[in-house]
Motif scaffolding. Structure first.
Motif, mmCIF file in Angstrom:
data_model
loop_
_atom_site.group_PDB
_atom_site.id
_atom_site.type_symbol
_atom_site.label_atom_id
_atom_site.label_comp_id
_atom_site.label_asym_id
_atom_site.label_seq_id
_atom_site.Cartn_x
_atom_site.Cartn_y
_atom_site.Cartn_z
ATOM 1 N N LYS A 129 52.967 49.025 53.859
ATOM 2 C CA LYS A 129 52.979 48.570 52.455
ATOM 3 C C LYS A 129 51.704 48.986 51.747
ATOM 4 O O LYS A 129 51.730 49.423 50.596
ATOM 5 C CB LYS A 129 53.086 47.046 52.415
ATOM 6 C CG LYS A 129 54.495 46.550 52.239
ATOM 7 C CD LYS A 129 54.463 45.055 51.970
ATOM 8 C CE LYS A 129 55.723 44.411 52.487
ATOM 9 N NZ LYS A 129 55.591 42.969 52.635
ATOM 10 N N SER A 130 50.609 48.820 52.446
ATOM 11 C CA SER A 130 49.328 49.203 51.847
ATOM 12 C C SER A 130 49.298 50.689 51.536
ATOM 13 O O SER A 130 48.788 51.102 50.498
ATOM 14 C CB SER A 130 48.177 48.886 52.796
ATOM 15 O OG SER A 130 47.887 47.532 52.763
ATOM 16 N N LEU A 131 49.848 51.463 52.457
ATOM 17 C CA LEU A 131 49.857 52.905 52.230
ATOM 18 C C LEU A 131 50.674 53.233 50.985
ATOM 19 O O LEU A 131 50.249 54.017 50.141
ATOM 20 C CB LEU A 131 50.455 53.632 53.433
ATOM 21 C CG LEU A 131 49.693 53.511 54.741
ATOM 22 C CD1 LEU A 131 50.344 54.358 55.826
ATOM 23 C CD2 LEU A 131 48.260 53.953 54.564
ATOM 24 N N PHE B 179 51.263 51.388 48.481
ATOM 25 C CA PHE B 179 50.565 50.951 47.286
ATOM 26 C C PHE B 179 49.452 51.939 46.923
ATOM 27 O O PHE B 179 49.292 52.337 45.774
ATOM 28 C CB PHE B 179 49.995 49.556 47.498
ATOM 29 C CG PHE B 179 49.357 48.976 46.282
ATOM 30 C CD1 PHE B 179 50.145 48.502 45.241
ATOM 31 C CD2 PHE B 179 47.987 48.921 46.159
ATOM 32 C CE1 PHE B 179 49.565 47.979 44.105
ATOM 33 C CE2 PHE B 179 47.394 48.390 45.019
ATOM 34 C CZ PHE B 179 48.186 47.924 43.991
ATOM 35 N N PHE C 240 40.812 53.079 54.847
ATOM 36 C CA PHE C 240 41.730 54.135 54.410
ATOM 37 C C PHE C 240 40.878 55.288 53.913
ATOM 38 O O PHE C 240 40.071 55.108 53.008
ATOM 39 C CB PHE C 240 42.627 53.615 53.289
ATOM 40 C CG PHE C 240 43.572 54.654 52.735
ATOM 41 C CD1 PHE C 240 44.893 54.672 53.123
ATOM 42 C CD2 PHE C 240 43.130 55.606 51.827
ATOM 43 C CE1 PHE C 240 45.768 55.631 52.622
ATOM 44 C CE2 PHE C 240 43.989 56.565 51.332
ATOM 45 C CZ PHE C 240 45.308 56.580 51.726
ATOM 46 N N CYS D 158 55.183 48.852 43.411
ATOM 47 C CA CYS D 158 55.362 49.133 44.827
ATOM 48 C C CYS D 158 55.503 47.882 45.681
ATOM 49 O O CYS D 158 55.072 47.846 46.824
ATOM 50 C CB CYS D 158 54.190 49.932 45.354
ATOM 51 S SG CYS D 158 54.365 51.655 45.058
ATOM 52 N N VAL E 125 48.029 43.087 50.245
ATOM 53 C CA VAL E 125 47.924 44.524 50.025
ATOM 54 C C VAL E 125 46.906 44.811 48.929
ATOM 55 O O VAL E 125 46.065 45.700 49.044
ATOM 56 C CB VAL E 125 49.300 45.094 49.639
ATOM 57 C CG1 VAL E 125 49.163 46.495 49.070
ATOM 58 C CG2 VAL E 125 50.229 45.088 50.828
#
Lengths: 1104, 453
Positions: free
Chosen positions: A817-819, A821, B68, B105, B111
């Motif tokens: 999900k984070s990806l 987003f 990330f 999203c 998130v």
């Protein structure tokens, strides 16, 4: 002899302040290669020194050239005390050793320090003058090209595929040497980095030698891994596929190139005999008998030589065999000609063995008919049998003699043998999409290997082999490719012999079962192929390869993941190993079940790129299976999922069941819509096609797309009570009237829950773990490669399996999900090559690392898609120039089909008794075989398809490459703009054409900090480290003159922390192929034979 | 007692009950949809015992590390602004949620938090590079597309004019930095943001202070800023260097932009670079020689003949053209004296610093008292300047033009302009500008409410 390495240190910039008083630095540089060191002058008081040194020349052996890195150390001169090191640069000069790769390394490279990270940059020039060494006894293998890419590199044509090459080298880990107690962390890290750099150089050289012995000139699908075994040492191992590659002359249109057979290189010709061996019929015994031989006693280097075969034979294969045990002998073996001559004198004993066994050798010659490639030209794969995998649990012990790493070698050999035997059980003669991995926790090590059993097309073999295949009538009940053709009659065979132009594959052929339908190695529901209606296909197909270009897919695909956590008791030594091996089969089984269920829930029937990773920790095991699900048009429509209760008792219970059922059905319907899966409703039946079918099949085909029986196709359930039950259950399932789920089982309930709680992908996103997404053609040039790492701490010690599962699933889902987003600005886009790596670095810690590339695409503009399609077909044809050295052993397993199921365990047992160390894995292996043996499928004629390169119309006309821009701008100390370097885990960049491969990038870094909090905690530390690694990779690619890195992968990311001491350490290993690409639209403008200097303009599109 | 688990959340959204058999014991199970994040363990007991013990145990997982990294550094410019504004991660998350980030999203707060943390960390790591923007282009650590680099730099160096107004003319020293929390309170700008802006001023000041050549160009070359922003920085540097007094109450009505304009004028008329662009000198300081020469202008008021002649010329030119002609005629000598005295005093640093306050007290306030309009003053100054040229005995034309150049333009522009609007507010005569405020306020209120809702 034979090489002169020249290096010149031009300048430095952005250096750190080393002298607090003046806020400046007195920098100088040491250049070291082997034992020779040169120094530049000190450039006083500057953060941007201009050394402009003379050329430092090293006269060295080419062997050293391959092994050693060039080591550049930047230091701060200090009059009164020791000079302080600012940092180092290691330069792998291997790319300069091949004439086709880079010619010079020139550019700004980051100066790296293991404690402080990147500290400024240095501009260097490195060149090599290589004298050609024709000595056949040489130790070096300069000139052999290495590719990480697991498909045929874009600007090459395959003349021959020789087969599997492997090698491993071991050493003591400097971190565990006594001296580590007295030296600084920096010294220790540097010793380690240097050692690993040396070891990978050596490994590459040795593999190169094997390739030369086999007559090849390149390694494709090169996969190198490190096993940090702690106390017991450091293992660097690599596997790959040896090939003979021809560079495509850019002027030639790919489809005009003629038949490959005429293109085989002269020195590869002698190898053809391998396929000629007259010993087909004696192969079967080999199968069960041989593995023990291979493991027992001293290496028997030449045992497999077919001494009786009249034509000259290639010594290469036996050598590859031998060298897996001891490579010193190998290198002495002459390259061409009667290889036995040289070796006989050396070792008489092995030769005897050899003679005794020569009759079995045809198969064995191809030591491991294993290919690390995942992408093949159309028609190359005749049939695909299913996934084969093997796991083995070993106890690590100290490697006593690093020069003879016999135990490690034997372990892997054992595993490869088993893989091979699994493939045979599936009626296949080869394994494709093969990979190996390990998971180590303390002294326990799980070795895993997996691949896809397949039959390869004899068309791609040499003439001799084809004869053999054709004459092998006795065995031909097996769908041997040649015979299959003739059964179908109709000129298929004849087309076989002609070139490739008319080689349009029996399009659905690759899904057809390779095994015998009456003696299926495992239960499966077979139907007639939905495409050609002639051959049987399984209902589901699992593979580890990429989706073949010609496969016809309905709708789009998606990423399917099965996740599993199992607790285990802490234990030591053998007890621990035993408990792990007891757990393994159940984990595999459950993972498999989950995959099946999720596949059905998405209404799909095939998995590609399946990768199952099992990680071991002190008190738990993690299992993660990822694959790309698709709907193959040639396979039957998948059934739904039905829930059944065994003893329906009360009303509310029934109600509950029906609610659940409804939710599942709804989800399936929704998914069909989402992935655009609308298979043709009904076939027009061709009565003739069905004559002779048994009723069962007719019933299935004629019935509604989802017949009731099928709808209730079984859903595997783990019973996890006893192993006997497991295998029985599995074996019998196929015959029983299938039911789906016994709800009386808590686990089952949980499964349903997890089925339904998988979060849907946000609109505009797709994801897959294969190279490209089936069903998407029109990629734009926007892409973004990324790595994301997460570590979770489970704060409660009282964990249950189910609680863990839930946590683990949430973890993965949240990460995804984070990806989504993060990447929302790229919508519509697809996350390709999603590669998850899980680890249990410590008790109660779970680490998940993801590397993938997000590629945006245009919403259907049909013209573009069409265009891509035509282009794709051109490209495919180009890849058809592919021939393969493979003899017709496809039929082997057919001799005693019934013996096979028992054969596998048998051999496994023999293994364990003779293996030099404890083998706990054989049971696991056996189970996994059964579980993984999955089914086959049909493929179709559509020739364009997935692999196509997107149309170029939209691409910016600006050439991206600024290769060598540094040459022109070198004089500017700081002002030169930085080359934009794209990185992708895929083998291509959409909208572009790769014009040159510059060599392999394989880098290993260690970073340590003793001020963790000051660097932003663990996240800050790792974030900057990964960014630094990316930066160094980009800089090296740019220095080679490239503008992209393809087939990028992060093999290792080991993170350790000690927050109490404010310390952390991280190890990262990355690799990929440095390339030069040009935008497709520029192809005409720029002469394809790349002039070393491309006009450059700043990267037009911001992404990458 | 048989304990089994079920997953359970604090918010029971849906509960399903059914029987299960595990190990021959019938159990009552509770199932719920779970919300990611908090997970609890619920143990239930065999129904035969006829009671439930719900043993809810905190069963949490905590994210230790979350990273990330993209090959191209991903930067969300909206988040960047929040970071620049000095918000904490949790505040930033709230703002983003209010702005509807959750709708994108299918994100959830977790998130969003992760993303915000990650972005903030990225910015923090880039901050070092932003301190010397030229490095940003040549560094290898982060691959940032050129257009993003420009935005990053520009935004990083952008400042709140309210803040700049507070600091304007002050010494950019540690002492001032200590007072930033007062400014933060006063302006409502977070202390973090204040510090960043202050440090930016100081950094730019330090770099260009000693450099030769045009100030604006120097700033642009070293900090890669846009033209407008570079001009603003030039003003700040110029004011900080000359330490002009801007804090007095009487000057409070002047905004940063007003002063920035004046600074521009001062730079282009009164510095060395102003006269001779070829000369490699600094723009930062006022030309000492010129300031000394200004004394010579005294002749205009000291020489009675010249003054009278000057007055006649100006009056002749303005007669009938301005409403305040009468008053002008009466006050001409005072006004002229004020302007010329101002010029002659500028040799002392103290008086240079007080330039603006003097200008307001000695010239603008009398005019305002007499209700001059902007146009009238402009006209007056133009003719006042030109008339001097016609004075046969006046020999300091060059100096006069340089001096009046600043006075004239700054008078007719912001300095006076705004002061007159202020006057108009109070005056009964309706002016265009007095109509608009209510509308603006309404709009602002609306936006505010919309944001809050």
């Amino acid at each position: 002899m034979p090489g002169k390495l020249k290096a010149k240190i031009v300048a430095g910039r952005h250096l750190p302040v080393m002298d607090r008083a003046s806020d400046l630095t007195d920098a100088f540089v040491e250049v070291k290669f082997g034992n020779t060191t040169f120094k530049t002058d000190v450039f006083p008081k500057s953060l941007n020194p201009q050394w402009n040194s003379e050329w430092f020349k090293f006269e060295v052996d080419d062997e050293d050239l391959q092994d050693e890195p060039l080591q550049i150390t930047v230091l701060d001169h200090d009059t009164y005390s020791a000079n302080d090191a600012i940092g180092k640069v290691y330069i792998d000069i291997d790319p300069l050793l091949s004439c086709e790769a880079a010619t010079v390394i020139s550019g700004w490279l980051p100066i790296y320090d293991t404690i402080h990270g990147i500290r400024g940059e240095i501009n260097v020039l490195v060149k090599v003058d290589l004298f050609n060494d024709l000595n056949r006894f040489r130790q070096s293998s300069c000139g052999v090209k290495f590719f990480c890419t697991t498909s045929i590199p874009r600007c090459y044509r395959v003349a021959l595929v020789h087969g599997f090459v492997e090698e491993l080298v071991v050493n003591e880990d400097p971190e565990y040497q006594w001296i580590d107690r007295i030296r600084t962390p920096r010294a220790s890290n540097e010793a380690r980095q240097r050692l690993i750099s040396l070891m990978s150089g050596e490994l590459q050289r040795k593999i190169g030698l094997k390739v030369l012995e086999m007559g090849g000139n390149a390694v494709v699908g090169y996969l190198q891994c490190f096993d940090l075994e702690g106390e017991s040492g450091l293992v660097v191992r690599a596997i790959g596929t040896a090939c003979t590659l021809d560079k495509l002359s850019p002027g030639t249109a790919p489809n005009t190139t003629t038949h490959t057979n005429t293109h085989t290189l002269p020195n590869t010709a002698p190898t053809s005999n391998a396929c000629n061996s007259p010993s087909k019929d004696s192969k079967e015994p080999v199968f069960s008998e041989d593995p023990p031989h291979s493991l027992s006693g001293p290496p028997t280097p030449l045992r497999t030589l077919p001494s009786s075969s009249p034509p000259p034979f290639s010594p290469s294969k036996p050598c590859s065999r031998q060298s897996s045990s001891s490579d010193t002998d190998l290198s002495l073996t002459p390259r061409i000609g009667m290889g036995s001559g040289g070796s006989v004198g050396k070792e008489a004993g092995p030769l005897k063995t050899l003679l005794r066994q020569h009759t079995q050798s045809a198969l064995e010659q191809r030591e491991f008919p294993i290919f690390t490639l995942t992408c093949f030209p159309p028609g190359f794969l005749v049939h695909v049998g299913g996934v084969v995998s093997t796991r083995s649990v070993k106890l690590l012990d100290r490697i006593h003699n690093p020069d003879e790493p016999e135990t490690r070698d034997a372990w892997w050999e054992e595993i490869r043998q088993e893989i091979k035997s699994h493939a045979k059980a599936l009626g296949c003669h080869a394994v494709v999409g093969y990979s190996e991995s390990t998971s180590i926790c303390e002294e326990v090590c799980i070795l895993s290997a997996s691949g896809t059993a397949a039959m390869l097309n004899p068309r791609f073999m040499r003439e001799g082999c084809l004869d053999t295949g054709g004459s092998d009538h006795r065995l031909s009940r097996q769908p041997h490719p040649g015979m299959v053709g003739s059964e179908r009659g109709e000129g298929e065979v004849s087309s076989t012999w002609l070139g490739f132009e008319d080689a349009s594959p029996p399009s659905c052929g690759f899904v057809h079962i390779p095994y015998d339908e009456f003696n299926m190695p495992f239960p499966a529901q077979l139907t007639y192929c939905y495409h050609c209606r002639r051959q049987k296909v399984p209902d589901v197909l699992f593979t580890t390869i990429d989706l073949p270009a010609e496969a016809e897919v309905t709708g789009k695909g998606c990423l399917i993941q099965a996740r599993l956590c199992r607790t285990k008791k802490k234990a030591q030594g053998e007890v621990n190993a035993t408990s792990i091996s007891n757990l393994l089969p159940f984990m595999e089984y459950e993972l498999h079940t989950q995959l099946m269920n999720k596949l059905k829930l998405r209404s799909m029937n095939a998995l590609f790129g399946l990768r199952i990773q099992i990680s071991v920790g002190e008190n738990m095991l993690l299992g993660l299976a990822s694959a790309t699900g698709v709907y193959l048009s040639a396979l039957p429509a998948p059934g739904g999922i039905q829930i059944a209760g065994k003893t329906p008792s009360d009303l509310s219970y029934d109600q509950h069941i029906s609610t659940m059922q409804k939710r599942i059905d709804d989800t399936i319907a929704k998914n069909k819509e989402l992935y655009n899966i609308h298979p043709p409703k009904l076939f027009t039946l061709d009565p003739e096609a069905f004559t002779g079918l048994n009723t069962e099949c007719i019933e299935e085909v004629v019935g509604s797309p989802i017949p009731d029986r099928q709808r209730s196709s079984r859903l595997f359930r783990s019973t996890s009570e006893s192993s006997d039950e497991l295998s029985e259950l599995d074996l019998s399932h196929g015959k029983k009237d299938a039911f789906v789920l016994e709800i009386d089982d808590t686990d089952a309930v949980e499964d349903i829950q997890s089925l339904l709680t998988d979060a849907p992908i946000p609109a505009g996103f797709y994801s897959c773990n294969t190279e490209v997404m089936p069903g998407i053609h029109n990629w734009t040039s926007g892409l973004q490669m990324f790595t994301s790492v997460r570590v979770y701490r489970l704060s409660n010690a009282n964990l249950t399996n189910q609680g863990l599962n839930k946590i683990f699933t949430d973890l993965c889902e949240n990460l995804l999900k984070s990806l989504y987003f993060k990447l929302r600005s790229m919508i519509p886009c697809c996350l390709c090559h999603l590669n998850f790596t899980v680890a249990v670095p410590e008790e109660e810690l779970i680490q998940v690392a993801v590397t993938a590339v997000a590629m945006s695409f245009d919403k259907e503009t049909q013209q573009a898609a069409d265009k891509a399609l035509t282009r794709g077909s051109g490209e495919n044809e180009e890849q058809l120039q592919f021939s393969m050295e493979l003899c017709g052993e496809s039929t082997i397993s057919n001799n005693q089909p019934t013996a096979k199921p028992s054969g596998v365990p048998e051999s496994a047992m023999v293994h364990s008794s003779r293996a030099p160390s404890v083998d706990y894995g054989s049971f696991a292996d056996r189970c996994s075989t059964w579980l993984e043996l999955l089914r086959l499928k049909a493929h179709t004629i559509r020739r364009g398809s997935v692999k196509t390169i997107s149309s170029s119309e939209r691409c910016s006309p600006l050439p991206e490459g600024r290769s060598r821009s540094l040459r022109s701008t070198r004089s500017l100390p700081c002002g030169a703009p930085v080359t934009v370097v794209k990185m992708t885990p895929l083998s291509f960049l959409p909208g572009t054409r790769i014009v040159k491969y510059l060599g392999i990038i394989n880098m290993f870094f260690i970073r340590e900090t003793t001020s963790l909090r000051e660097e932003g905690g663990v996240s800050g530390f790792l974030h900057s480290f990964i960014a630094e690694v990316f930066a160094m990779v980009r800089a090296h690619v740019a220095a080679l003159g490239g503008n992209a890195l393809v087939s990028y992968s992060m093999k290792e990311c080991v993170f350790m922390e000690n927050p109490n001491k404010n310390q952390a350490q991280c190890l990262i290993n990355v690799s990929g192929d440095a390339v030069i690409f040009i935008r497709e639209s520029d192809q005409e403008a720029i002469p394809p034979l790349l002039t070393s200097r491309q006009t450059s303009s700043t990267g037009a599109d911001g992404t990458t | 007692m048989q304990i089994r688990y079920a997953v359970f959340t604090p918010i029971l959204c849906r509960t399903q009950r059914f029987n299960c058999a595990i190990n021959n014991t019938r159990l009552q199970m509770l199932f719920t949809q779970t919300v990611p994040g908090a997970i609890y363990l619920l143990a239930t007991v065999s129904p035969r015992l006829d009671r439930y013990i719900t043993l809810v145990k905190a069963y949490k997982m905590s994210m230790e590390l979350d990273v990330f990294v993209g090959n191209t550094t991903i930067m969300d410019m909206e988040v960047y602004q929040l970071w620049l504004d000095g918000l904490t991660v949790s505040d930033a998350v709230k703002v983003r949620m209010d702005e509807g980030a959750l709708l994108e999203c299918e994100a959830n707060p977790e998130v969003l938090t992760s993303d915000t943390m990650d972005q903030f960390r990225t910015f923090q790591m880039c901050e070092r590079l932003l301190h010397s923007p030229t490095k940003l282009g040549s560094q290898l650590l982060y691959q940032i597309p050129a257009q993003n680099q420009i935005i990053l730099i520009e935004r990083y160096y952008e400042f709140d004019s309210v803040f700049a107004r507070e600091v304007l003319g002050k010494k950019l020293s540690k002492g001032t930095k200590k007072d930033l929390d007062d400014i933060s309170c006063k302006t409502g700008i977070t202390l973090k943001s204040c510090r960043r802006q202050f440090d930016n001023f100081k950094r730019v000041f330090k770099v260009v202070e000693e450099l030769k050549g045009p100030l604006v160009e120097n700033i642009q070359r070293h900090f890669l800023l846009s033209d407008t922003l570079a001009r603003d920085y030039a003003a700040i540097v110029f004011f900080a260097n000359s330490r002009f007094e801007t804090g007095k109450r009487k000057l409070q009505y002047l905004s940063f932009q007003d002063f920035a304009f004046c600074a521009g004028q001062l730079i282009s008329y009164w510095t060395i670079g102003a006269m001779d662009s070829m000369m490699e000198d600094m723009d930062v300081d006022l030309e000492k020689e010129f300031l000394n020469e200004l004394k010579d202008l005294k002749v205009l008021v000291n020489d009675k003949d010249m003054m009278d002649q000057h007055k006649i010329l100006v009056c002749a030119a303005l007669r009938g053209k301005i409403k305040v002609y009468k008053l002008m005629e009466v006050n001409f000598k005072n006004l002229s004296r004020a302007l010329v005295n101002l010029a002659s005093k500028l040799t002392h640093t103290k008086d240079v610093r007080d330039l603006f306050i003097d200008l307001v007290e000695k010239f603008i306030e009398p005019c305002r008292y007499d209700r001059w309009t902007v146009a009238e003053i402009t006209l007056f100054l133009t003719h006042y300047t030109n008339a001097a040229h016609c004075l046969g005995t006046f020999r300091h034309q060059m100096i006069w033009d340089r001096y009046m150049g600043v006075i004239k333009s700054s008078q007719c522009s912001p300095l006076l302009h705004l002061s007159l609007i202020k006057v108009n507010y109070l005056s009964p005569t309706p002016s265009i500008s007095s109509v608009s405020p209510p509308v603006n306020i309404l709009n602002e209120l609306n936006t505010f409410l919309i944001c809050k809702l």
